[in-house]
Scaffold this motif. Structure first.
Motif, PDB file in Angstrom:
ATOM      1  N   LYS A   9       0.792  -1.057  -0.027  1.00  0.00           N
ATOM      2  CA  LYS A   9       0.335   0.036  -0.089  1.00  0.00           C
ATOM      3  C   LYS A   9       0.878   1.137   0.298  1.00  0.00           C
ATOM      4  N   ALA A  44      -6.503  -2.936   6.167  1.00  0.00           N
ATOM      5  CA  ALA A  44      -6.077  -3.879   4.846  1.00  0.00           C
ATOM      6  C   ALA A  44      -6.566  -4.936   4.949  1.00  0.00           C
ATOM      7  N   GLY A  47     -10.428  -5.134   4.700  1.00  0.00           N
ATOM      8  CA  GLY A  47     -10.735  -4.478   3.658  1.00  0.00           C
ATOM      9  C   GLY A  47     -11.574  -2.523   3.661  1.00  0.00           C
ATOM     10  N   GLN A  50      -7.934  -0.115   0.064  1.00  0.00           N
ATOM     11  CA  GLN A  50      -7.649  -0.535  -1.386  1.00  0.00           C
ATOM     12  C   GLN A  50      -5.586  -0.589  -2.033  1.00  0.00           C
ATOM     13  N   ALA A  64     -12.017  -8.385   0.974  1.00  0.00           N
ATOM     14  CA  ALA A  64     -12.933  -8.043   0.151  1.00  0.00           C
ATOM     15  C   ALA A  64     -14.295  -8.372  -0.319  1.00  0.00           C
TER      16      ALA A  64
END
Length: 280
Positions: A9, A44, A47, A50, A64
């Protein structure tokens, strides 16, 4: 229960790259300084953000794509989140009863009483410790299989921290299949709770070890410049220059005990090891 495979990320001034796994029945601590990436990792998993790449699975499913029933198996608490401050615990109890099919109201209200939390007082009037206890009780109240707690003891005195840790221990001993992922920058809180520890720094995992291994095999060596130059450095994980010479982290304490009896060897706590490993 959780598997993170090469998650990345990227933010403007911070990059997270992490892999980790929390199996069934495991209590895992994610420790590091503030801003290391602990909360980003939690988001993360849930969810809430992203990632650029990588894979996160919870209960064997993509994070997710968790269903409502899957999410009811999660008990989550963030350090800075919760119910509206205008609500009372009585109102929170009524909300939880509608949110979760497995909400155990009798247990929840009994724990509220034992922790001396007022039923009719607005949450915004609670002390920091009272709010923290409530967040944890909410996470436990629906008999979740997997707990994810982000800094549940942040800002609390040692008594309040120990009370929260006792709540968690009691909950986990009720069912050996329950798992917990808990983040903290006060890693000594986790020494008697966690089976293993991930040390994260600047968005990367520096170290992953079983807690008993960390406490038994790791140490901080304090040596003069002359000793440092002559000693075997094969088992040094990190070295920091100091006013007296060098401070060195090793995962082979016994080797240095046996071969260098004159040097100072400190059995550092996890907090001290964290500081030593991230001091450069």
């Amino acid at each position: 229960m959780i598997k993170i495979d090469h998650l990345t990320k990227n933010y403007k001034d911070f990059d997270l790259t992490i892999s980790m796994e929390i199996p069934e029945g495991r209590v895992t601590g994610l420790v590091g300084r503030n801003g290391a990436g602990k909360s980003t990792t939690i988001k993360a998993i849930l969810g809430l953000i992203q990632p650029e790449s990588g894979r996160v699975t919870v209960f064997g499913k993509e994070a997710a794509r968790l269903t409502g029933a899957d999410k009811e198996r999660l008990g989550v608490a963030f350090a800075e989140s919760g119910f509206s401050g205008s609500l009372t615990i009585s109102a929170v109890s009524a909300i939880l009863q509608k949110m979760y099919r497995n909400f155990d109201q009798e247990w929840f209200l009994r724990q509220v009483q034992e922790q001396q939390l007022p039923l009719k007082k607005p949450i915004q009037q609670f002390s920091t410790g009272m709010k923290a206890k409530l967040r944890v009780l909410v996470a436990l109240s629906h008999r979740a299989d997997l707990l994810i707690l982000d800094e549940p003891t942040a800002g609390l005195d040692i008594l309040a921290r120990n009370e929260i840790l006792d709540l968690l221990r009691n909950y986990l001993t009720e069912d050996e299949k329950r798992s917990l992922l808990i983040t903290s920058h006060i890693s000594s809180d986790l020494e008697g709770l966690c089976d293993d520890i991930y040390l994260i720094h600047n968005g990367q995992v520096l170290l992953h070890e079983d807690t008993d291994v960390l406490l038994s095999r790791y140490a901080v060596l304090k040596v003069s410049p002359e000793t440092y130059q002559s000693m075997d450095q094969a088992y040094l994980l990190n070295t920091t220059k100091t006013s007296y010479g060098y401070s060195c982290v090793t995962n082979e304490k016994q080797f240095y005990l046996e071969n260098y009896p004159g040097i100072v060897i400190e059995n550092g706590s996890i907090d001290e090891l964290l500081v030593a490993l991230t001091s450069n």
